[in-house]
Design an enzyme around this catalytic site. Structure first.
Site, PDB file in Angstrom:
ATOM      1  N   MET A  17      -3.448  19.158  13.140  1.00  0.00           N
ATOM      2  CA  MET A  17      -2.967  19.883  14.317  1.00  0.00           C
ATOM      3  C   MET A  17      -2.495  21.265  13.889  1.00  0.00           C
ATOM      4  O   MET A  17      -1.566  21.391  13.074  1.00  0.00           O
ATOM      5  CB  MET A  17      -1.846  19.104  15.008  1.00  0.00           C
ATOM      6  N   GLN A  69      -8.754  19.716   6.098  1.00  0.00           N
ATOM      7  CA  GLN A  69      -9.735  20.016   7.137  1.00  0.00           C
ATOM      8  C   GLN A  69     -10.161  21.477   7.044  1.00  0.00           C
ATOM      9  O   GLN A  69      -9.327  22.377   7.038  1.00  0.00           O
ATOM     10  CB  GLN A  69      -9.209  19.748   8.541  1.00  0.00           C
ATOM     11  N   CYS A  99     -12.427  21.459  17.560  1.00  0.00           N
ATOM     12  CA  CYS A  99     -11.429  22.350  18.151  1.00  0.00           C
ATOM     13  C   CYS A  99     -12.090  23.266  19.182  1.00  0.00           C
ATOM     14  O   CYS A  99     -13.079  23.943  18.874  1.00  0.00           O
ATOM     15  CB  CYS A  99     -10.745  23.185  17.082  1.00  0.00           C
ATOM     16  N   LYS A 138     -15.028  15.580  11.911  1.00  0.00           N
ATOM     17  CA  LYS A 138     -14.271  15.240  13.110  1.00  0.00           C
ATOM     18  C   LYS A 138     -14.903  16.004  14.273  1.00  0.00           C
ATOM     19  O   LYS A 138     -14.962  17.228  14.259  1.00  0.00           O
ATOM     20  CB  LYS A 138     -12.798  15.617  12.975  1.00  0.00           C
ATOM     21  N   HIS A 170     -13.286  12.372  18.548  1.00  0.00           N
ATOM     22  CA  HIS A 170     -12.343  12.578  19.639  1.00  0.00           C
ATOM     23  C   HIS A 170     -13.073  12.204  20.923  1.00  0.00           C
ATOM     24  O   HIS A 170     -14.121  12.761  21.237  1.00  0.00           O
ATOM     25  CB  HIS A 170     -11.888  14.034  19.684  1.00  0.00           C
ATOM     26  N   ASN A 210     -10.226   8.933  18.043  1.00  0.00           N
ATOM     27  CA  ASN A 210      -9.092   9.821  18.264  1.00  0.00           C
ATOM     28  C   ASN A 210      -9.080  10.209  19.740  1.00  0.00           C
ATOM     29  O   ASN A 210     -10.109  10.213  20.393  1.00  0.00           O
ATOM     30  CB  ASN A 210      -9.246  11.067  17.369  1.00  0.00           C
ATOM     31  N   GLY A 212      -5.814  10.563  22.972  1.00  0.00           N
ATOM     32  CA  GLY A 212      -5.051   9.880  23.996  1.00  0.00           C
ATOM     33  C   GLY A 212      -4.375   8.597  23.566  1.00  0.00           C
ATOM     34  O   GLY A 212      -3.847   7.862  24.411  1.00  0.00           O
ATOM     35  N   GLY A 232      -2.532  11.880  17.259  1.00  0.00           N
ATOM     36  CA  GLY A 232      -2.111  13.264  17.117  1.00  0.00           C
ATOM     37  C   GLY A 232      -0.733  13.542  17.653  1.00  0.00           C
ATOM     38  O   GLY A 232       0.273  13.246  17.008  1.00  0.00           O
ATOM     39  N   ARG A 233      -0.661  14.075  18.864  1.00  0.00           N
ATOM     40  CA  ARG A 233       0.617  14.526  19.422  1.00  0.00           C
ATOM     41  C   ARG A 233       1.650  13.409  19.505  1.00  0.00           C
ATOM     42  O   ARG A 233       2.846  13.660  19.332  1.00  0.00           O
ATOM     43  CB  ARG A 233       0.389  15.132  20.801  1.00  0.00           C
TER      44      ARG A 233
END
Length: 338
Positions: A17, A69, A99, A138, A170, A210, A212, A232-233
């Protein structure tokens, strides 16, 4: 032959991130889980080649296992970046194909590379040729008006054929025009079923999911199908989540964290960062997500966020923040349901 990736074990990972998962964040997260795979922020290949590589690539030995990464689309530049990074001892090299930010698109890398799978395959092949550690990708399930059901299987086939050791997917499509990075994390619908199908279609390749995922229970359900789950978050904003990872996915006996040890370790680490010219805030800003749901958590966040920016802030501030929390009355350690 099955492609081995971290000895074929299931993996729980904390996602790369930008502006968050720097070395100070990773050191903190490592105190909460001994086994979770940690990722750096995306580092652009050009920056490694021409920029302050020591600042960009150095990390604490305690962070292992840790993956670097990379961002880029030029096989030659990515090859050079991998060669340079080899001296730093990362456990994995990952290529960012997910991204969606304008800044990343302007450099012709990130999610826009979903539109040029041959370029990604060439990059992977070149990186593999010079890397002594796994090279992974990714990606997203697609971008813009692409049909993920068609695009994603073809994309995976090409990068796997190029030698990718693992694919982290993702589960959202990325919209490169008209949506902000924040909106790209929330608006396009998640398609977990498609990602699960990609794993079933590639039984001999590590495929992780990945997007949610916010609880260990959710991660465990995905792990029934997938080889790995990347959070992640949720892991950043609710760092206490990570204290249950080792028992949920790595066979360790569930136990409450040694909060006193964590406090003392982070105080000592904060002191070392300051001795090297950094500021205490560089450490404490990553700790504010700890103790979600505990009495005193708000005061904990205030101390770490506000007081740590003062010129006279010292590591003792971390002890004061911990003292504000009623740990005994807090939630019990989260473990995944069996």
């Amino acid at each position: 032959m099955k492609k081995q990736y971290f000895n074929g074990e299931k993996l729980f990972a904390v996602a790369p991130m930008i502006d968050w998962t720097d070395r100070n964040c990773r050191f903190f997260h490592r105190q909460l889980s001994a086994h979770a795979l940690l990722y750096t922020e995306m580092v652009v290949a050009d920056a490694i080649i021409h920029g302050p590589r020591e600042r960009l690539l150095s990390f604490s030995p305690e962070e292992h296992p840790v993956a670097l990464q990379l961002g880029g689309s030029d096989p030659a530049k990515l090859t050079e970046a991998v060669r340079i990074a080899a001296d730093y001892g990362y456990d994995e090299i990952n290529l960012n194909v997910g991204c969606p930010s304008d800044r990343v698109q302007s450099g012709t890398f990130g999610a826009c590379l979903m539109q040029t799978p041959d370029v990604v395959a060439a990059c992977v092949e070149a990186m593999k040729a010079v890397s002594d550690v796994p090279v992974t990708v990714k990606c997203r399930i697609g971008v813009d008006d692409q049909d993920p059901q068609t695009v994603l299987p073809d994309f995976l086939a090409r990068v796997i054929s190029a030698g990718a050791d693992a694919i982290w997917i993702h589960a959202r499509k990325a919209w490169l025009k008209g949506l902000s990075p924040k909106e790209n994390r929330e608006i396009p619908p998640l398609d977990y079923d498609l990602v699960h199908a990609m794993k079933r279609a590639n039984p001999d390749v590590f495929v992780g999911i990945n997007g949610g995922i916010t609880t260990l229970d959710e991660a465990a359900r995905h792990m029934e199908v997938m080889d790995g789950v990347m959070v992640g978050r949720a892991a950043y904003h609710n760092a206490t989540l990570l204290t249950g990872v080792d028992s949920a996915f790595y066979g360790k006996t569930p136990q409450e964290p040694d909060w006193d040890l964590l406090r003392d370790t982070m105080m000592a680490y904060g002191e070392s960062v300051m001795a090297g010219g950094g500021r205490l805030h560089h450490v404490t800003k990553h700790m504010v997500g700890l103790f979600q749901g505990y009495a005193g958590a708000r005061r904990f966040r205030q101390i770490l966020s506000n007081d740590s920016t003062r010129p006279d802030a010292s590591p003792e501030l971390i002890a004061r923040a911990f003292a504000a929390v009623d740990i005994a009355a807090g939630p019990k350690l989260q473990v995944a349901a069996e």
